[in-house]
Scaffold this motif. Structure first.
Motif, PDB file in Angstrom:
ATOM      1  N   ARG A 187       0.840  -1.205   0.000  1.00  0.00           N
ATOM      2  CA  ARG A 187       0.000   0.000   0.000  1.00  0.00           C
ATOM      3  C   ARG A 187       0.871   1.249   0.000  1.00  0.00           C
ATOM      4  O   ARG A 187       0.603   2.209  -0.710  1.00  0.00           O
ATOM      5  N   ARG A 188       1.945   1.240   0.795  1.00  0.00           N
ATOM      6  CA  ARG A 188       2.851   2.397   0.851  1.00  0.00           C
ATOM      7  C   ARG A 188       3.481   2.642  -0.519  1.00  0.00           C
ATOM      8  O   ARG A 188       3.520   3.775  -0.997  1.00  0.00           O
ATOM      9  N   ALA A 189       3.939   1.588  -1.166  1.00  0.00           N
ATOM     10  CA  ALA A 189       4.565   1.723  -2.483  1.00  0.00           C
ATOM     11  C   ALA A 189       3.558   2.234  -3.520  1.00  0.00           C
ATOM     12  O   ALA A 189       3.897   3.098  -4.349  1.00  0.00           O
ATOM     13  N   ALA A 190       2.337   1.717  -3.460  1.00  0.00           N
ATOM     14  CA  ALA A 190       1.316   2.167  -4.417  1.00  0.00           C
ATOM     15  C   ALA A 190       0.986   3.641  -4.195  1.00  0.00           C
ATOM     16  O   ALA A 190       0.832   4.402  -5.161  1.00  0.00           O
ATOM     17  N   ASP A 191       0.883   4.054  -2.929  1.00  0.00           N
ATOM     18  CA  ASP A 191       0.578   5.458  -2.629  1.00  0.00           C
ATOM     19  C   ASP A 191       1.706   6.385  -3.065  1.00  0.00           C
ATOM     20  O   ASP A 191       1.460   7.454  -3.629  1.00  0.00           O
ATOM     21  N   VAL A 192       2.936   5.971  -2.827  1.00  0.00           N
ATOM     22  CA  VAL A 192       4.085   6.790  -3.234  1.00  0.00           C
ATOM     23  C   VAL A 192       4.141   6.902  -4.750  1.00  0.00           C
ATOM     24  O   VAL A 192       4.311   7.990  -5.302  1.00  0.00           O
ATOM     25  N   ALA A 193       3.978   5.774  -5.430  1.00  0.00           N
ATOM     26  CA  ALA A 193       4.029   5.789  -6.895  1.00  0.00           C
ATOM     27  C   ALA A 193       2.920   6.662  -7.481  1.00  0.00           C
ATOM     28  O   ALA A 193       3.135   7.355  -8.477  1.00  0.00           O
ATOM     29  N   ALA A 194       1.754   6.647  -6.862  1.00  0.00           N
ATOM     30  CA  ALA A 194       0.642   7.460  -7.363  1.00  0.00           C
ATOM     31  C   ALA A 194       0.928   8.949  -7.210  1.00  0.00           C
ATOM     32  O   ALA A 194       0.434   9.764  -7.991  1.00  0.00           O
ATOM     33  N   GLY A 195       1.735   9.320  -6.225  1.00  0.00           N
ATOM     34  CA  GLY A 195       2.024  10.726  -5.985  1.00  0.00           C
ATOM     35  C   GLY A 195       3.241  11.256  -6.722  1.00  0.00           C
ATOM     36  O   GLY A 195       3.537  12.450  -6.672  1.00  0.00           O
ATOM     37  N   GLU A 196       3.946  10.410  -7.407  1.00  0.00           N
ATOM     38  CA  GLU A 196       5.154  10.822  -8.136  1.00  0.00           C
ATOM     39  C   GLU A 196       4.799  11.046  -9.596  1.00  0.00           C
ATOM     40  O   GLU A 196       4.591  10.115 -10.346  1.00  0.00           O
ATOM     41  N   TRP A 197       4.748  12.290  -9.996  1.00  0.00           N
ATOM     42  CA  TRP A 197       4.309  12.620 -11.344  1.00  0.00           C
ATOM     43  C   TRP A 197       5.237  12.110 -12.434  1.00  0.00           C
ATOM     44  O   TRP A 197       4.814  11.872 -13.554  1.00  0.00           O
ATOM     45  N   TRP A 198       6.511  11.882 -12.124  1.00  0.00           N
ATOM     46  CA  TRP A 198       7.459  11.465 -13.160  1.00  0.00           C
ATOM     47  C   TRP A 198       7.513   9.947 -13.317  1.00  0.00           C
ATOM     48  O   TRP A 198       8.160   9.444 -14.217  1.00  0.00           O
ATOM     49  N   GLN A 199       6.837   9.231 -12.431  1.00  0.00           N
ATOM     50  CA  GLN A 199       6.850   7.775 -12.545  1.00  0.00           C
ATOM     51  C   GLN A 199       5.513   7.274 -13.070  1.00  0.00           C
ATOM     52  O   GLN A 199       4.476   7.883 -12.871  1.00  0.00           O
ATOM     53  N   ARG A 200       5.600   6.156 -13.704  1.00  0.00           N
ATOM     54  CA  ARG A 200       4.397   5.502 -14.189  1.00  0.00           C
ATOM     55  C   ARG A 200       3.637   4.941 -12.983  1.00  0.00           C
ATOM     56  O   ARG A 200       4.219   4.375 -12.074  1.00  0.00           O
ATOM     57  N   ALA A 201       2.339   5.080 -12.965  1.00  0.00           N
ATOM     58  CA  ALA A 201       1.522   4.569 -11.865  1.00  0.00           C
ATOM     59  C   ALA A 201       1.545   3.050 -11.854  1.00  0.00           C
ATOM     60  O   ALA A 201       1.655   2.404 -12.902  1.00  0.00           O
ATOM     61  N   LEU A 202       1.466   2.491 -10.676  1.00  0.00           N
ATOM     62  CA  LEU A 202       1.369   1.043 -10.562  1.00  0.00           C
ATOM     63  C   LEU A 202      -0.002   0.601 -11.067  1.00  0.00           C
ATOM     64  O   LEU A 202      -0.979   1.340 -10.947  1.00  0.00           O
ATOM     65  N   PRO A 203      -0.073  -0.585 -11.618  1.00  0.00           N
ATOM     66  CA  PRO A 203      -1.369  -1.072 -12.117  1.00  0.00           C
ATOM     67  C   PRO A 203      -2.324  -1.312 -10.938  1.00  0.00           C
ATOM     68  O   PRO A 203      -2.174  -2.264 -10.183  1.00  0.00           O
TER      69      PRO A 203
END
Length: 86
Positions: free
Chosen positions: A37-53
């Motif tokens: 959950r932490r990794a998914a939340d971080v990835a969702a907030g990083e505009w330069w990274q692709r979102a997790l599926p």
């Protein structure tokens, strides 16, 4: 997450294990769920990274919670609570 889920499935496949082993595997699974959950939340907030599926994340979380419930079932049975079927 996959390692924790595999450990839970192995433990469930052999039947009721020792309470200490069940607690250890539940702890691994809880830690894996929190980290996912932490990794998914971080990835969702990083505009330069692709979102997790999100569908895969949701499926992994759902399966993890189902495994946690199944691991808790033997403990509920020992204290006289009714066991439900999946």
């Amino acid at each position: 997450m996959a390692d924790a889920q595999a450990a839970a499935r192995r433990l469930l496949a052999v039947g009721a294990g020792e309470p200490g082993e069940i607690a250890r595997v539940r702890g691994l699974l809880v830690e894996a769920l929190v980290e996912l959950r932490r990794a998914a939340d971080v990835a969702a907030g990083e505009w330069w990274q692709r979102a997790l599926p999100e569908e895969q994340v949701a499926r992994a979380e759902h399966e993890g919670h189902r495994l946690l419930a199944r691991l808790a079932a033997p403990a509920r049975d020992r204290v006289g609570c009714e066991r439900t079927q999946d």
